[in-house]
Design an enzyme around this catalytic site. Structure first.
Site, mmCIF file in Angstrom:
data_model
loop_
_atom_site.group_PDB
_atom_site.id
_atom_site.type_symbol
_atom_site.label_atom_id
_atom_site.label_comp_id
_atom_site.label_asym_id
_atom_site.label_seq_id
_atom_site.Cartn_x
_atom_site.Cartn_y
_atom_site.Cartn_z
ATOM 1 C CD GLU A 171 10.170 -5.440 3.386
ATOM 2 O OE1 GLU A 171 9.481 -5.146 2.578
ATOM 3 O OE2 GLU A 171 10.638 -4.529 3.904
ATOM 4 C CG ASP A 186 13.462 -0.465 1.599
ATOM 5 O OD1 ASP A 186 12.298 -0.378 0.820
ATOM 6 O OD2 ASP A 186 13.420 -0.995 2.669
ATOM 7 C CD GLU A 204 8.535 -0.687 -0.474
ATOM 8 O OE1 GLU A 204 9.096 -1.578 0.253
ATOM 9 O OE2 GLU A 204 9.140 0.486 -0.009
HETATM 10 P P1 C2E Z 1 9.806 -0.851 4.669
HETATM 11 O O1 C2E Z 1 10.992 -1.566 4.629
HETATM 12 O O2 C2E Z 1 9.637 -0.124 3.524
HETATM 13 O O3 C2E Z 1 8.538 -1.831 4.748
HETATM 14 C C1 C2E Z 1 7.490 -1.819 4.108
HETATM 15 C C2 C2E Z 1 6.500 -1.088 4.538
HETATM 16 O O4 C2E Z 1 5.461 -0.829 3.888
HETATM 17 C C3 C2E Z 1 6.009 -2.030 5.759
HETATM 18 O O5 C2E Z 1 5.371 -1.184 7.138
HETATM 19 C C4 C2E Z 1 4.683 -2.427 5.212
HETATM 20 O O6 C2E Z 1 3.722 -3.002 6.158
HETATM 21 C C5 C2E Z 1 4.213 -1.405 4.390
HETATM 22 N N1 C2E Z 1 3.459 -1.648 3.231
HETATM 23 C C6 C2E Z 1 3.481 -3.098 2.301
HETATM 24 N N2 C2E Z 1 2.449 -2.906 1.397
HETATM 25 C C7 C2E Z 1 1.827 -1.840 1.534
HETATM 26 C C8 C2E Z 1 0.963 -1.039 0.705
HETATM 27 O O7 C2E Z 1 0.481 -1.724 -0.213
HETATM 28 N N3 C2E Z 1 0.400 0.080 1.078
HETATM 29 C C9 C2E Z 1 0.994 0.666 2.305
HETATM 30 N N4 C2E Z 1 0.292 1.852 2.529
HETATM 31 N N5 C2E Z 1 1.820 -0.002 3.052
HETATM 32 C C10 C2E Z 1 2.448 -1.153 2.645
HETATM 33 P P2 C2E Z 1 5.654 -1.664 8.194
HETATM 34 O O8 C2E Z 1 5.938 -3.177 8.608
HETATM 35 O O9 C2E Z 1 5.098 -0.629 9.315
HETATM 36 O O10 C2E Z 1 7.365 -1.212 8.593
HETATM 37 C C11 C2E Z 1 7.781 0.264 8.329
HETATM 38 C C12 C2E Z 1 9.142 0.396 8.324
HETATM 39 O O11 C2E Z 1 9.868 -0.329 9.500
HETATM 40 C C13 C2E Z 1 9.907 -0.651 7.045
HETATM 41 O O12 C2E Z 1 9.696 -0.045 5.891
HETATM 42 C C14 C2E Z 1 11.167 -0.836 7.578
HETATM 43 O O13 C2E Z 1 11.763 0.475 7.103
HETATM 44 C C15 C2E Z 1 10.952 -0.883 8.819
HETATM 45 N N6 C2E Z 1 11.085 -1.978 9.503
HETATM 46 C C16 C2E Z 1 10.023 -3.090 9.445
HETATM 47 N N7 C2E Z 1 10.709 -4.335 10.027
HETATM 48 C C17 C2E Z 1 11.901 -4.012 10.320
HETATM 49 C C18 C2E Z 1 13.213 -4.605 10.508
HETATM 50 O O14 C2E Z 1 12.867 -5.867 10.944
HETATM 51 N N8 C2E Z 1 14.138 -4.375 10.724
HETATM 52 C C19 C2E Z 1 14.506 -2.801 10.326
HETATM 53 N N9 C2E Z 1 15.768 -2.535 10.508
HETATM 54 N N10 C2E Z 1 13.527 -2.147 9.911
HETATM 55 C C20 C2E Z 1 12.361 -2.685 9.788
HETATM 56 CA CA CA Z 2 10.351 0.159 1.327
HETATM 57 CA CA CA Z 3 11.920 -2.949 3.335
#
Ligand code: C2E
Ligand code: CA
Ligand code: CA
Length: 779
Positions: free
Chosen positions: A553, A673, A730
């Site tokens: 991802e 998601d 996830e």
């Molecule tokens: P998401 O799509 O639900 O992405 C997964 C989030 O969970 C990511 O946070 C990831 O770092 C975190 N994560 C993964 N594994 C674990 C785990 O084992 N434990 C915990 N506590 N967290 C975990 P991140 O990278 O901070 O992203 C947050 C949200 O930001 C994402 O949720 C997504 O909704 C958005 N996002 C990130 N990148 C993009 C992007 O390129 N485009 C869009 N539209 N949204 C994005």
């Molecule tokens: Ca998610």
């Molecule tokens: Ca996601």
């Protein structure tokens, strides 16, 4: 000028003009009448004067004839006794009124003359023709000028039986006699005798005096109006018969027109006070009438001025039966109608037609005037647009009205409540603290738990509609004092509540996308995308059957030049709210796919998952853009998975589903998601073209501690499989979770236990190094 004054002036002027023309007209008429009358009078007077003269001649002749019969006189004549003759002549002459008596011989010479200064005996009698005439007609009488004086001359023959002598008696026609004669004939004017001399006509006797007109009419003239000295006379003249040797004589009879007129003028002038009196009385009467008319008109005019000034208290109708009374009644009705209409217009201008509540502007004005400390609560019907689309606008409006009534029913009367949008209400709670505001907002939300039951039998009778609501709170003065700003901030809080899936939220300045700091961040975002301040990290997805990494991802990171590292939560939702997310999505797609093509080139079989947001799904050009990008980069659609949240679809389901269908047709896989946090069920998802479900990390992270989560996760996996979906979990943070998920038959796992989001190179190296035995034995 006032109406009354004008009326009075007009009537006075009319009165004056009528009076004056009447006066002048009467005067001219009178003059005509007087002239006619005067003419008759002078003609009659002249005839009477003539008759008098004739009469005088006859009586004198009679007297003289008596003398001629006197024996003594006859003897004296025969004896040529001059003294006796003269004495007899004197006596008799005096008796008939003659001033002079003359004895004339038959040969025409004077035999005796009573006048002292006469030429004396032997002189020729100056008027011999008179002697012949006397001989023929018993006597002769004529006016003659003797010694410059007019006399009435009578000649009588002394018969024996033939004439032996003549006696002439002269009676002076002096002014005194003429006056007496004038009296006798009753002539009011003048009577005079004029003789012709070398210098023309001049008065020789009479009352004309200097008034003798210069241009006397000739004999036989009609009576004529003659002007002199500013006076007017009617004058009649007649030439008298005179003996051959006498200057011509005429009578002049004058009738003073001016005098006569003056008499009538006095009468006319006498009319003036009467006229003035009448005019005055008319004026007073008129003034009263004018006052009677103009007073009420002034009163009515006063009312209309008041109406013009916006005072609509209806005037009391005038107690009158006339047109003014009717006018005042009409005015009364008109004022009432205007004020009713004004009230209606004002009500329409300040009220919302659907709910009957105060509208936005009026509500803001009320809040402006209210207690400066308090709380603004904005309540919105979150599903209202969908409701309208499904059941129609009429029911939607009925719903709004009903909710308005519900809210109003729990608020004290002094609390301002307004309908501020097609699906939103605002309440201002004066003096309320945050806790009280939350309590009221929650109470309002509770009121809407009871579904709306459509009461109108013509519109889907008995229809029950759920009323999902959310409320936002902004505090005054902490979050602003301007009512419009407060409403905006409460609306921001409301949006936050909707995003957080809660019913009530308070305004959080730090999360407000409209704040200037945030807006400038959005400016930085577009610049930063061009300057490569952004980076993609790749979090592996472990295939739980093969224990190999088969997907990743892409997760975005921003190294902001001044604010340092910014996690996506700091700017993604802000970009969504400000319409900047498309730039982000485009950048992520492009860079993610470039990386994926590098994987392909390196022989790594890894599918790339990319996050789409709600705005992306309303962009109808998105499928084409993605297809083009795949083609340009040379990747098959299978290489890409798109992650979409339920809430992104719920916003505008029809449109989102259409876009998703097109993406599916392109051959892309779509994953839901954060599954589990939204309200939708698996059954609902069946409408969507998806093939994968990503179980939200909140269910996964506590699998070890929470048996409920275990039950939920297990059943969701089974159900999803039953429906033909793959399942990704996830947030896998430990081996326990990983093993459990594997035992549940979950397809993929993602989480810190497997790997954190990694820089591209690290990720590539990880995949290239092959399966990690710690994550399970590779198949
Ligand atoms: P998401 O799509 O639900 O992405 C997964 C989030 O969970 C990511 O946070 C990831 O770092 C975190 N994560 C993964 N594994 C674990 C785990 O084992 N434990 C915990 N506590 N967290 C975990 P991140 O990278 O901070 O992203 C947050 C949200 O930001 C994402 O949720 C997504 O909704 C958005 N996002 C990130 N990148 C993009 C992007 O390129 N485009 C869009 N539209 N949204 C994005
Ligand atoms: Ca998610
Ligand atoms: Ca996601």
């Amino acid at each position: 000028m006032r109406f009354g004054t004008r009326l009075a002036l007009f009537v006075t002027a009319t009165l004056l003009v009528v009076g004056a023309t009447t006066g002048v007209g009467v005067r001219f008429l009178l003059r005509d009448i007087l002239i006619d009358d005067g003419k008759t009078q002078v003609v009659a007077a002249e005839a009477r004067f003539h008759k008098q003269l004739t009469e005088l001649g006859r009586s004198m002749a009679e007297g003289v004839r008596l003398l001629t019969l006197d024996f003594a006189l006859r003897r004296a004549i025969a004896d040529r006794d001059a003294a006796t003759v003269l004495s007899a002549l004197r006596n008799h002459g005096r008796r008939v009124g003659a001033s002079r008596t003359i004895l004339i011989d038959t040969d025409g010479t004077v035999a005796g003359d009573t006048s002292d200064d006469a030429a004396g005996a032997g002189a020729a009698f100056p008027f011999p023709a008179l002697l012949d005439r006397a001989a023929e007609e018993e006597y002769a009488a004529m006016v003659a000028i003797v010694e410059n004086k007019p006399v009435w001359l009578v000649v009588v023959p002394v018969l024996a039986p033939d004439p032996i002598a003549y006696i002439a008696a002269a009676l002076p026609l002096d002014s005194a006699r003429l006056l007496r004669m004038q009296d006798a004939i009753g002539l009011p004017g003048q009577l005079g005798l004029a003789a012709r001399g070398p210098a023309g006509w001049r008065q020789v006797a009479g009352s004309m005096g200097d008034r003798l007109p210069e241009h006397l009419p000739l004999e036989g003239n009609e009576p004529t109006v003659v002007a002199f000295d500013g006076d007017e006379d009617i004058v009649l003249t007649r030439i008298l018969a005179v003996p051959e040797n006498s200057p011509a004589v005429m009578t002049v009879i004058g009738y003073p027109l001016s005098d006569a007129l003056r008499r009538y003028q006095r009468i006319l002038l006498g009319l003036v006070p009467a006229l003035a009196l009448g005019g005055g009385a008319a004026l007073i009467g008129l003034a009263a009438i004018a006052r009677g008319v103009s007073r009420p008109i002034e009163v009515l005019a006063g009312y209309t001025e008041r109406i013009a000034a916006g005072d609509y208290t209806p005037p009391p109708p005038l107690a009158r039966g006339d047109e003014l009374g009717q006018l005042s009644v009409a005015l009364h009705a008109m004022t009432r109608a205007i004020s009713d209409r004004e009230d209606r217009i004002r009500h329409q201008a300040t009220h919302d037609p659907i709910t009957g509540l105060t509208n936005r502007d009026a509500f803001l004005a009320t809040v402006q005037a209210a207690d400066p400390a308090g709380a603004m609560v904005v309540v919105a019907l979150t599903a209202w647009r969908d409701t309208v689309r499904t059941v129609g606008r009429e029911i939607g409006e009925g719903l709004m009205h009903d909710v308005g009534q519900r809210i109003a029913s729990i608020l004290p009367a002094n609390v301002p409540l307004g309908a501020i949008g097609e699906n939103a209400f605002a309440v201002y709670l004066p003096g309320a603290d945050p806790a009280a505001a939350r309590a009221i907002a929650a109470h309002i939300a509770e009121l809407c738990d009871l579904p709306y039951r459509n009461a109108d039998p013509y519109l889907e009778p008995g229809l029950n509609i759920d009323i999902p609501v959310a409320a936002g709170i902004a505090l005054r003065p902490d979050h602003g004092s301007d009512p419009a700003l407060l409403v905006r901030r409460a609306e921001v809080a409301l949006l936050a509540a909707m995003q957080q899936q809660t019913r009530v939220a308070s305004y959080d300045p730090d999360a407000d996308p409209h704040r200037p700091m945030r807006l400038s961040l959005m400016n930085d975002l577009r610049v930063g995308l061009r300057r490569n301040e952004f980076q993609l990290l790749y979090q592996p997805k472990l295939d739980l059957r093969t224990n190999t990494i088969t997907g990743a991802e892409a997760l975005i990171r921003w190294q902001h030049p001044t604010q340092g590292f910014l996690p996506p939560d700091e700017f993604i939702s802000l970009a969504e709210q400000t319409g900047n997310i498309q730039h982000v999505t485009r950048w992520v797609l492009r860079n993610g796919l470039l990386e994926a093509s590098a994987w392909q080139a390196a022989g790594l079989s890894v599918r790339l998952a990319i996050n789409l947001s709600v705005r992306d799904l309303s962009d109808e050009k998105l499928p084409e853009r993605i297809a083009e990008l795949l083609q340009n980069i040379g990747l098959p659609p299978r290489a890409l998975v798109l992650e979409v949240t339920e809430s992104a679809i719920m916003g505008e389901p029809e449109r989102a589903i259409a876009v998703l269908r097109r993406l599916e047709q392109l051959g892309l896989d779509i994953a839901i998601d954060d599954f589990g946090v939204g309200q939708s069920s698996l059954a609902y998802l069946r409408r969507l073209p998806i093939c994968e479900i990503k179980l939200d990390k909140s269910f996964i992270m506590q699998l070890r501690q929470n048996s409920d989560d275990r039950t939920i996760v297990r059943s969701v996996i089974e159900l999803a499989h039953g429906l033909g979906y793959r399942v990704t979990a996830e947030g896998v943070e430990d081996a326990f979770g990983l093993d459990l998920l594997r035992s549940f038959g979950c397809d993929y796992a993602q989480g810190y236990y497997i790997a954190r989001p990694l820089p591209a190179a690290t990720f590539r190296a990880l995949v290239a190094s092959g399966p990690d035995p710690a994550l399970g034995a590779p198949a």
